[in-house]
Design an enzyme around this catalytic site. Structure first.
Site, PDB file in Angstrom:
ATOM      1  N   CYS A   2      -2.396  51.449  61.742  1.00 14.53           N
ATOM      2  CA  CYS A   2      -1.862  52.707  62.261  1.00 14.53           C
ATOM      3  C   CYS A   2      -0.364  52.564  62.438  1.00 14.53           C
ATOM      4  O   CYS A   2       0.127  51.449  62.553  1.00 14.53           O
ATOM      5  CB  CYS A   2      -2.379  52.984  63.675  1.00 14.53           C
ATOM      6  N   ARG A  16       1.643  59.877  65.553  1.00 16.88           N
ATOM      7  CA  ARG A  16       1.112  58.691  64.881  1.00 16.88           C
ATOM      8  C   ARG A  16       0.306  59.047  63.650  1.00 16.88           C
ATOM      9  O   ARG A  16      -0.134  60.180  63.490  1.00 16.88           O
ATOM     10  CB  ARG A  16       0.221  57.946  65.869  1.00 16.88           C
ATOM     11  N   ASN A  79      -4.592  49.628  66.898  1.00 15.78           N
ATOM     12  CA  ASN A  79      -5.426  48.437  66.752  1.00 15.78           C
ATOM     13  C   ASN A  79      -4.603  47.145  66.881  1.00 15.78           C
ATOM     14  O   ASN A  79      -3.497  47.052  66.352  1.00 15.78           O
ATOM     15  CB  ASN A  79      -6.081  48.472  65.377  1.00 15.78           C
TER      16      ASN A  79
HETATM   17  C1  LIG Z   1      -9.104  52.030  65.363  1.00 19.50           C
HETATM   18  C2  LIG Z   1      -8.116  53.001  65.953  1.00 19.50           C
HETATM   19  C3  LIG Z   1      -6.719  52.509  65.645  1.00 19.50           C
HETATM   20  C4  LIG Z   1      -6.417  52.715  64.198  1.00 19.50           C
HETATM   21  C5  LIG Z   1      -6.159  51.426  63.572  1.00 19.50           C
HETATM   22  O1  LIG Z   1      -5.235  50.733  63.940  1.00 19.50           O
HETATM   23  N1  LIG Z   1      -7.028  51.100  62.592  1.00 19.50           N
HETATM   24  C6  LIG Z   1      -6.862  49.917  61.781  1.00 19.50           C
HETATM   25  C7  LIG Z   1      -8.115  49.090  61.702  1.00 19.50           C
HETATM   26  S1  LIG Z   1      -7.683  47.533  61.177  1.00 19.50           S
HETATM   27  O2  LIG Z   1      -6.767  46.942  62.132  1.00 19.50           O
HETATM   28  O3  LIG Z   1      -7.050  47.646  59.862  1.00 19.50           O
HETATM   29  O4  LIG Z   1      -8.932  46.784  61.089  1.00 19.50           O
HETATM   30  C8  LIG Z   1      -8.278  53.141  67.466  1.00 19.50           C
HETATM   31  C9  LIG Z   1      -7.159  53.996  68.103  1.00 19.50           C
HETATM   32  C10 LIG Z   1      -7.779  54.680  69.323  1.00 19.50           C
HETATM   33  C11 LIG Z   1      -9.176  54.069  69.414  1.00 19.50           C
HETATM   34  C12 LIG Z   1     -10.236  54.859  70.175  1.00 19.50           C
HETATM   35  C13 LIG Z   1      -9.764  55.136  71.603  1.00 19.50           C
HETATM   36  O5  LIG Z   1      -9.330  53.937  72.238  1.00 19.50           O
HETATM   37  C14 LIG Z   1     -10.875  55.801  72.422  1.00 19.50           C
HETATM   38  C15 LIG Z   1     -12.237  55.110  72.354  1.00 19.50           C
HETATM   39  C16 LIG Z   1     -12.258  53.827  73.208  1.00 19.50           C
HETATM   40  C17 LIG Z   1     -13.618  53.145  73.169  1.00 19.50           C
HETATM   41  O6  LIG Z   1     -13.537  51.959  73.894  1.00 19.50           O
HETATM   42  C18 LIG Z   1     -14.018  52.832  71.732  1.00 19.50           C
HETATM   43  C19 LIG Z   1     -14.033  54.086  70.898  1.00 19.50           C
HETATM   44  C20 LIG Z   1     -12.677  54.856  70.924  1.00 19.50           C
HETATM   45  C21 LIG Z   1     -12.986  56.200  70.227  1.00 19.50           C
HETATM   46  C22 LIG Z   1     -11.574  54.075  70.172  1.00 19.50           C
HETATM   47  C23 LIG Z   1     -11.977  53.734  68.718  1.00 19.50           C
HETATM   48  C24 LIG Z   1     -10.864  53.019  67.935  1.00 19.50           C
HETATM   49  O7  LIG Z   1     -10.613  51.758  68.480  1.00 19.50           O
HETATM   50  C25 LIG Z   1      -9.562  53.843  67.960  1.00 19.50           C
HETATM   51  C26 LIG Z   1      -9.832  55.125  67.172  1.00 19.50           C
END
Ligand SMILES: C[C@H](CCC(=O)NCCS(=O)(=O)O)[C@H]1CC[C@H]2[C@@H]3[C@H](O)C[C@@H]4C[C@H](O)CC[C@]4(C)[C@H]3C[C@H](O)[C@]12C
Length: 323
Positions: A2, A16, A79
């Site tokens: 992200c 973002r 993340n």
């Molecule tokens: C994964 C998302 C960030 C995007 C990112 O960096 N992806 C890259 C993945 S990787 O590194 O390449 O493996 C994060 C950002 C906000 C997060 C969400 C938010 O924190 C809100 C909730 C929190 C809960 O604990 C889990 C589900 C959730 C709904 C999260 C799911 C997921 O971890 C999200 C959607």
């Protein structure tokens, strides 16, 4: 992966890219002032600043990914796998879970300086929301118009970094990301000078050669450099149209196209890009298949209410036929 950033023209903007291979049914969600925020280890916030942002609403609770409050303070979680380390509950500390962190900060603070003070007592405690929504390994960027910080809960404890570039991506830790920018100090939006050798003649045969060496791959270290370069060199007029267009262009410079990042038979894509005008509380977004900008204005909601307002994302191209 992200990328998050802030940007100032006349107003201040924060947003973002959410890059992932699936979605959690996120929706633009407004939390009004009298929605009761319950927390697992600290007393509830019964009235607080109103918040707009992207969230999954689960059991009536807004699980925010990125958000802005009515005072313009903004925050996004990105993340941070293998580095994020949340702690057991600690006596004498303010024990906040990662999923409560955005509401807890944006509900009560108006500036980054106030947040820095509050973070001195903070412990990010390892309590998941539920079995369905376990702990997410995140780090955060928090911005107001004047400053940004990055917050990382790692093995050694809670780290709070000044973020002078107002950009955050993913791994490695923020100190390393920032240090790495040193390696790119010779890049420029202007045509290059010949520093290679006085004995050789060179031809600036193409525009854009001053930034040869700017990373273009989609790793988080590369996206950090690319987004910072694009942002700090960005030029925009002050109008809302010019400002949000420029902001989406900055995010577009590090967007992910389906097929380029294989995560085991699935592909990470930029599911949505957001841009909130933190002065007016209007949250703009595009999605992977909807390049038209869609917006939700927090001030069109009853901010003195107690019920969440959620707007499912408009997905799919909105094509304006011209004949
Ligand atoms: C994964 C998302 C960030 C995007 C990112 O960096 N992806 C890259 C993945 S990787 O590194 O390449 O493996 C994060 C950002 C906000 C997060 C969400 C938010 O924190 C809100 C909730 C929190 C809960 O604990 C889990 C589900 C959730 C709904 C999260 C799911 C997921 O971890 C999200 C959607």
């Amino acid at each position: 992966m992200c990328t998050a950033a802030n940007y100032i023209t006349k107003d201040h903007y924060f947003g973002r890219n959410l890059d992932l291979e699936f979605s959690y049914n996120e929706a633009v969600t407004v939390t009004p002032r009298n929605f009761v925020f319950n927390f697992r280890r600290v007393p509830p916030l019964e009235s607080h600043y109103a918040i707009i942002g992207m969230a999954t609403v689960a059991d009536g609770y807004p699980l925010y990914y990125d958000a802005t409050n009515e005072k313009g303070l903004s925050m996004a979680g990105l993340n941070f796998p293998e580095n994020a380390d949340y702690k057991p509950e600690a006596d004498g500390k303010t024990n906040i879970t990662p999923f409560e962190f955005i509401p807890w900060i944006l509900g009560q603070y108006t500036t980054v300086d106030e947040v820095k003070e509050a973070l001195k007592d903070l412990n990010l405690v390892n309590i998941p929301f539920s079995e369905q929504f376990p702990l997410s390994p995140l780090h955060w960027i928090i911005s107001d118009r004047d400053a940004s910080i990055t917050v990382e809960s790692v093995k050694e404890g809670l780290k709070v970094y000044d973020n002078p570039v107002g950009v955050l991506t993913n791994n490695p830790t923020f100190d390393i990301q920032l240090f790495n920018l040193n390696n790119f100090m010779s890049l420029s939006p202007e045509p290059p000078e010949n520093n290679f050798s006085r004995a050789l003649g060179f031809d600036t045969y193409s525009r854009g050669m001053g930034a040869i060496g700017l990373p273009g791959d989609l790793s988080s270290g590369s996206r950090f450099v690319k987004a910072v370069f694009t942002k700090v060199n960005s030029v925009s007029g002050n109008s809302e149209s010019e400002s949000i267009s420029q902001f989406f262009q900055i995010l577009g410079s590090v967007a992910q196209q389906r097929g380029c990042v294989d995560v085991g038979g699935k592909y990470e894509i930029t599911i949505y890009s957001s841009c909130c005008n933190t002065d007016t509380g209007v949250y703009y977004y595009t999605t992977y298949e909807n390049s038209q900008v869609t917006a939700v204005d927090m001030h069109r909601e009853n901010l003195d209410g107690s019920e969440l307002a959620s707007y499912p994302l408009v997905k799919g191209q909105q094509i304006a036929m011209q004949n």
